[in-house]
Design an enzyme around this catalytic site. Structure first.
Site, PDB file in Angstrom:
ATOM      1  N   LYS A   1     -74.219 -17.659   5.507  1.00 30.35           N
ATOM      2  CA  LYS A   1     -73.049 -18.546   5.606  1.00 30.35           C
ATOM      3  C   LYS A   1     -72.062 -18.053   6.656  1.00 30.35           C
ATOM      4  O   LYS A   1     -71.604 -18.813   7.499  1.00 30.35           O
ATOM      5  CB  LYS A   1     -72.312 -18.638   4.255  1.00 30.35           C
ATOM      6  CG  LYS A   1     -73.151 -19.144   3.108  1.00 30.35           C
ATOM      7  CD  LYS A   1     -72.358 -19.234   1.826  1.00 30.35           C
ATOM      8  CE  LYS A   1     -71.836 -17.898   1.327  1.00 30.35           C
ATOM      9  NZ  LYS A   1     -72.891 -16.944   0.908  1.00 30.35           N
TER      10      LYS A   1
ATOM     11  N   ARG B   1     -66.668 -21.338  -5.163  1.00 30.56           N
ATOM     12  CA  ARG B   1     -67.811 -20.657  -5.784  1.00 30.56           C
ATOM     13  C   ARG B   1     -67.962 -21.070  -7.236  1.00 30.56           C
ATOM     14  O   ARG B   1     -68.902 -20.622  -7.887  1.00 30.56           O
ATOM     15  CB  ARG B   1     -67.604 -19.142  -5.714  1.00 30.56           C
ATOM     16  CG  ARG B   1     -68.342 -18.482  -4.539  1.00 30.56           C
ATOM     17  CD  ARG B   1     -68.046 -17.003  -4.594  1.00 30.56           C
ATOM     18  NE  ARG B   1     -69.032 -16.184  -3.964  1.00 30.56           N
ATOM     19  CZ  ARG B   1     -68.903 -15.630  -2.759  1.00 30.56           C
ATOM     20  NH1 ARG B   1     -67.844 -15.885  -2.038  1.00 30.56           N
ATOM     21  NH2 ARG B   1     -69.838 -14.847  -2.281  1.00 30.56           N
TER      22      ARG B   1
ATOM     23  N   ARG C   1     -78.113  -5.731   5.959  1.00 32.99           N
ATOM     24  CA  ARG C   1     -76.821  -6.145   6.557  1.00 32.99           C
ATOM     25  C   ARG C   1     -75.963  -4.921   6.869  1.00 32.99           C
ATOM     26  O   ARG C   1     -75.835  -4.009   6.064  1.00 32.99           O
ATOM     27  CB  ARG C   1     -76.067  -7.060   5.582  1.00 32.99           C
ATOM     28  CG  ARG C   1     -74.649  -7.369   6.064  1.00 32.99           C
ATOM     29  CD  ARG C   1     -74.077  -8.621   5.480  1.00 32.99           C
ATOM     30  NE  ARG C   1     -73.943  -8.597   4.031  1.00 32.99           N
ATOM     31  CZ  ARG C   1     -73.573  -9.670   3.311  1.00 32.99           C
ATOM     32  NH1 ARG C   1     -73.304 -10.818   3.919  1.00 32.99           N
ATOM     33  NH2 ARG C   1     -73.481  -9.584   2.010  1.00 32.99           N
TER      34      ARG C   1
ATOM     35  N   ARG D   1     -71.944  -2.739   3.300  1.00 30.99           N
ATOM     36  CA  ARG D   1     -70.964  -3.161   2.306  1.00 30.99           C
ATOM     37  C   ARG D   1     -71.301  -2.546   0.951  1.00 30.99           C
ATOM     38  O   ARG D   1     -72.462  -2.505   0.565  1.00 30.99           O
ATOM     39  CB  ARG D   1     -70.970  -4.695   2.184  1.00 30.99           C
ATOM     40  CG  ARG D   1     -69.967  -5.363   3.087  1.00 30.99           C
ATOM     41  CD  ARG D   1     -70.131  -6.850   3.118  1.00 30.99           C
ATOM     42  NE  ARG D   1     -70.101  -7.502   1.814  1.00 30.99           N
ATOM     43  CZ  ARG D   1     -70.078  -8.820   1.651  1.00 30.99           C
ATOM     44  NH1 ARG D   1     -70.067  -9.616   2.711  1.00 30.99           N
ATOM     45  NH2 ARG D   1     -70.063  -9.352   0.456  1.00 30.99           N
TER      46      ARG D   1
ATOM     47  N   ARG E   1     -75.077 -10.277  -8.203  1.00 27.91           N
ATOM     48  CA  ARG E   1     -74.453 -11.345  -7.397  1.00 27.91           C
ATOM     49  C   ARG E   1     -75.357 -12.577  -7.361  1.00 27.91           C
ATOM     50  O   ARG E   1     -74.870 -13.713  -7.395  1.00 27.91           O
ATOM     51  CB  ARG E   1     -74.167 -10.840  -5.974  1.00 27.91           C
ATOM     52  CG  ARG E   1     -73.029  -9.824  -5.968  1.00 27.91           C
ATOM     53  CD  ARG E   1     -72.956  -9.084  -4.665  1.00 27.91           C
ATOM     54  NE  ARG E   1     -72.488  -9.931  -3.594  1.00 27.91           N
ATOM     55  CZ  ARG E   1     -72.626  -9.664  -2.302  1.00 27.91           C
ATOM     56  NH1 ARG E   1     -73.256  -8.562  -1.934  1.00 27.91           N
ATOM     57  NH2 ARG E   1     -72.145 -10.464  -1.393  1.00 27.91           N
TER      58      ARG E   1
HETATM   59  P1  ADP Z   1     -73.429 -14.580   3.819  1.00 21.26           P
HETATM   60  O1  ADP Z   1     -72.167 -14.813   4.602  1.00 21.26           O
HETATM   61  O2  ADP Z   1     -74.055 -15.827   3.308  1.00 21.26           O
HETATM   62  O3  ADP Z   1     -73.266 -13.544   2.726  1.00 21.26           O
HETATM   63  P2  ADP Z   1     -74.353 -13.269   6.284  1.00 21.26           P
HETATM   64  O4  ADP Z   1     -74.026 -14.298   7.309  1.00 21.26           O
HETATM   65  O5  ADP Z   1     -73.477 -12.072   6.225  1.00 21.26           O
HETATM   66  O6  ADP Z   1     -74.505 -13.947   4.815  1.00 21.26           O
HETATM   67  O7  ADP Z   1     -75.880 -12.831   6.513  1.00 21.26           O
HETATM   68  C1  ADP Z   1     -76.476 -11.841   5.662  1.00 21.26           C
HETATM   69  C2  ADP Z   1     -77.364 -10.911   6.517  1.00 21.26           C
HETATM   70  O8  ADP Z   1     -78.499 -11.655   6.972  1.00 21.26           O
HETATM   71  C3  ADP Z   1     -76.674 -10.373   7.769  1.00 21.26           C
HETATM   72  O9  ADP Z   1     -77.134  -9.061   8.012  1.00 21.26           O
HETATM   73  C4  ADP Z   1     -77.124 -11.334   8.888  1.00 21.26           C
HETATM   74  O10 ADP Z   1     -77.156 -10.695  10.164  1.00 21.26           O
HETATM   75  C5  ADP Z   1     -78.530 -11.712   8.402  1.00 21.26           C
HETATM   76  N1  ADP Z   1     -78.898 -13.086   8.726  1.00 21.26           N
HETATM   77  C6  ADP Z   1     -78.095 -14.190   8.742  1.00 21.26           C
HETATM   78  N2  ADP Z   1     -78.803 -15.298   9.075  1.00 21.26           N
HETATM   79  C7  ADP Z   1     -80.087 -14.887   9.243  1.00 21.26           C
HETATM   80  C8  ADP Z   1     -81.310 -15.541   9.604  1.00 21.26           C
HETATM   81  N3  ADP Z   1     -81.328 -16.865   9.831  1.00 21.26           N
HETATM   82  N4  ADP Z   1     -82.437 -14.814   9.691  1.00 21.26           N
HETATM   83  C9  ADP Z   1     -82.411 -13.461   9.451  1.00 21.26           C
HETATM   84  N5  ADP Z   1     -81.316 -12.787   9.119  1.00 21.26           N
HETATM   85  C10 ADP Z   1     -80.151 -13.470   9.017  1.00 21.26           C
HETATM   86  P1  AMP Z   2     -68.557 -12.669   0.247  1.00 22.11           P
HETATM   87  O1  AMP Z   2     -67.936 -11.887   1.350  1.00 22.11           O
HETATM   88  O2  AMP Z   2     -68.378 -14.148   0.395  1.00 22.11           O
HETATM   89  O3  AMP Z   2     -69.986 -12.271  -0.028  1.00 22.11           O
HETATM   90  O4  AMP Z   2     -67.728 -12.295  -1.067  1.00 22.11           O
HETATM   91  C1  AMP Z   2     -67.710 -10.957  -1.554  1.00 22.11           C
HETATM   92  C2  AMP Z   2     -67.128 -10.929  -2.962  1.00 22.11           C
HETATM   93  O5  AMP Z   2     -65.764 -11.409  -2.940  1.00 22.11           O
HETATM   94  C3  AMP Z   2     -67.829 -11.822  -4.002  1.00 22.11           C
HETATM   95  O6  AMP Z   2     -68.978 -11.202  -4.562  1.00 22.11           O
HETATM   96  C4  AMP Z   2     -66.704 -12.006  -5.019  1.00 22.11           C
HETATM   97  O7  AMP Z   2     -66.523 -10.860  -5.823  1.00 22.11           O
HETATM   98  C5  AMP Z   2     -65.465 -12.136  -4.131  1.00 22.11           C
HETATM   99  N1  AMP Z   2     -65.224 -13.555  -3.752  1.00 22.11           N
HETATM  100  C6  AMP Z   2     -65.265 -14.088  -2.505  1.00 22.11           C
HETATM  101  N2  AMP Z   2     -65.001 -15.405  -2.537  1.00 22.11           N
HETATM  102  C7  AMP Z   2     -64.793 -15.699  -3.859  1.00 22.11           C
HETATM  103  C8  AMP Z   2     -64.500 -16.902  -4.559  1.00 22.11           C
HETATM  104  N3  AMP Z   2     -64.374 -18.084  -3.918  1.00 22.11           N
HETATM  105  N4  AMP Z   2     -64.354 -16.845  -5.901  1.00 22.11           N
HETATM  106  C9  AMP Z   2     -64.469 -15.674  -6.560  1.00 22.11           C
HETATM  107  N5  AMP Z   2     -64.772 -14.514  -5.974  1.00 22.11           N
HETATM  108  C10 AMP Z   2     -64.927 -14.515  -4.622  1.00 22.11           C
END
Ligand code: ADP
Ligand code: AMP
Length: 226
Positions: free
Chosen positions: A13, A88, A127, A160, A171
């Site tokens: 995302k 969420r 990641r 992270r 999660r």
């Molecule tokens: P989210 O915001 O949904 O938690 P991220 O954008 O941080 O996810 O992506 C999670 C991990 O997967 C990161 O390390 C990113 O570089 C990698 N990633 C994102 N999109 C893809 C893809 N299409 N193919 C492979 N790896 C990806």
């Molecule tokens: P993210 O960076 O989107 O993966 O979010 C990391 C963490 O932040 C999540 O696992 C939750 O603990 C908290 N968080 C982020 N967005 C929300 C939301 N909209 N509602 C509740 N918790 C959130």
């Protein structure tokens, strides 16, 4: 243009939201990033959010909704925004709808980045993020030019805390229980667009552009005319 990014944690995302934000010239609003900034700055909100985040649970709606509504009320959100990680829960989605209705507005699209759980585990373990500028990398799919170092600002990359295997499992469970129902919610509102998030990043971005296509073309033409 007002867009929601839906999908499991690690679905991509944030990766896609950053590109869309840049293509549409709208702010990218990540509630996770806002919480992490609060934790870094040791604010009272950060202190409250940390215990939930470390355990892989959701921060309570009452803390999250006020923060988000306040953010989308800021001047830079007048022409739209892209939400990454919010809503969420169903109550969060309802709070967002109510706030927008009060402004005589509504969301335009909910883009669901669809990735099965088995790919998610691999994504999360690889990641790496920059604690300074927030850039995101992946050990194999998107490695930095110099291992362990942010291309954008030169800081040392970190994993992270909530990307550990045990926390990721929780999660994902939380996602299926509390967030996945939003797919039906936005389907019923008629604004859901699902893309195959297992494809390489540039292919996913092309798919998203294709589903948002018309509006993107219009906004490009408008910006060329300015
Ligand atoms: P989210 O915001 O949904 O938690 P991220 O954008 O941080 O996810 O992506 C999670 C991990 O997967 C990161 O390390 C990113 O570089 C990698 N990633 C994102 N999109 C893809 C893809 N299409 N193919 C492979 N790896 C990806
Ligand atoms: P993210 O960076 O989107 O993966 O979010 C990391 C963490 O932040 C999540 O696992 C939750 O603990 C908290 N968080 C982020 N967005 C929300 C939301 N909209 N509602 C509740 N918790 C959130």
């Amino acid at each position: 243009m007002k867009i929601i990014m839906l999908g499991a944690p690690g679905a991509g995302k944030g990766t896609q939201a950053k590109q869309i934000a840049s293509a549409y010239q709208i702010p990218h609003i990540s509630t996770g990033d806002i919480f992490r900034a609060n934790i870094k700055n040791k604010t009272p909100l950060g202190q409250k959010a940390k215990e939930y985040m470390d355990a892989g649970n959701l921060v309570p709606d009452e803390l999250t909704c006020d923060l988000l509504m306040d953010r989308i009320g800021q001047d830079d959100c007048r022409d739209g925004f892209i939400l990454d990680g919010f809503p969420r829960t169903i109550p969060q989605a309802q709070a967002l709808d109510q706030a927008l209705t009060a402004r005589k507005e509504s969301m335009d699209f909910a883009v669901n980045v669809d990735v099965p759980d088995e790919n998610i585990i691999r994504r999360m373990s690889g990641r790496r993020v920059c604690p300074n500028c927030g850039a995101t990398y992946h050990l194999t799919a998107l490695p930095p030019t110099k291992a362990g170092t942010c291309d954008a600002c030169g800081s040392e990359l970190v994993q992270r805390a909530d990307d550990s295997e045990a926390t990721v499992a929780n999660r994902l469970r939380v996602y299926h229980e509390q967030t996945q129902p939003l797919i039906d919610y936005y389907e019923r509102l008629g604004i859901l667009k699902t893309v195959d998030g297992t494809q390489p990043m540039d292919v996913v971005f092309a798919q998203i552009k294709a589903v948002l296509g018309k509006e993107l073309e219009v906004s490009n033409v408008e910006s060329r005319c300015d």
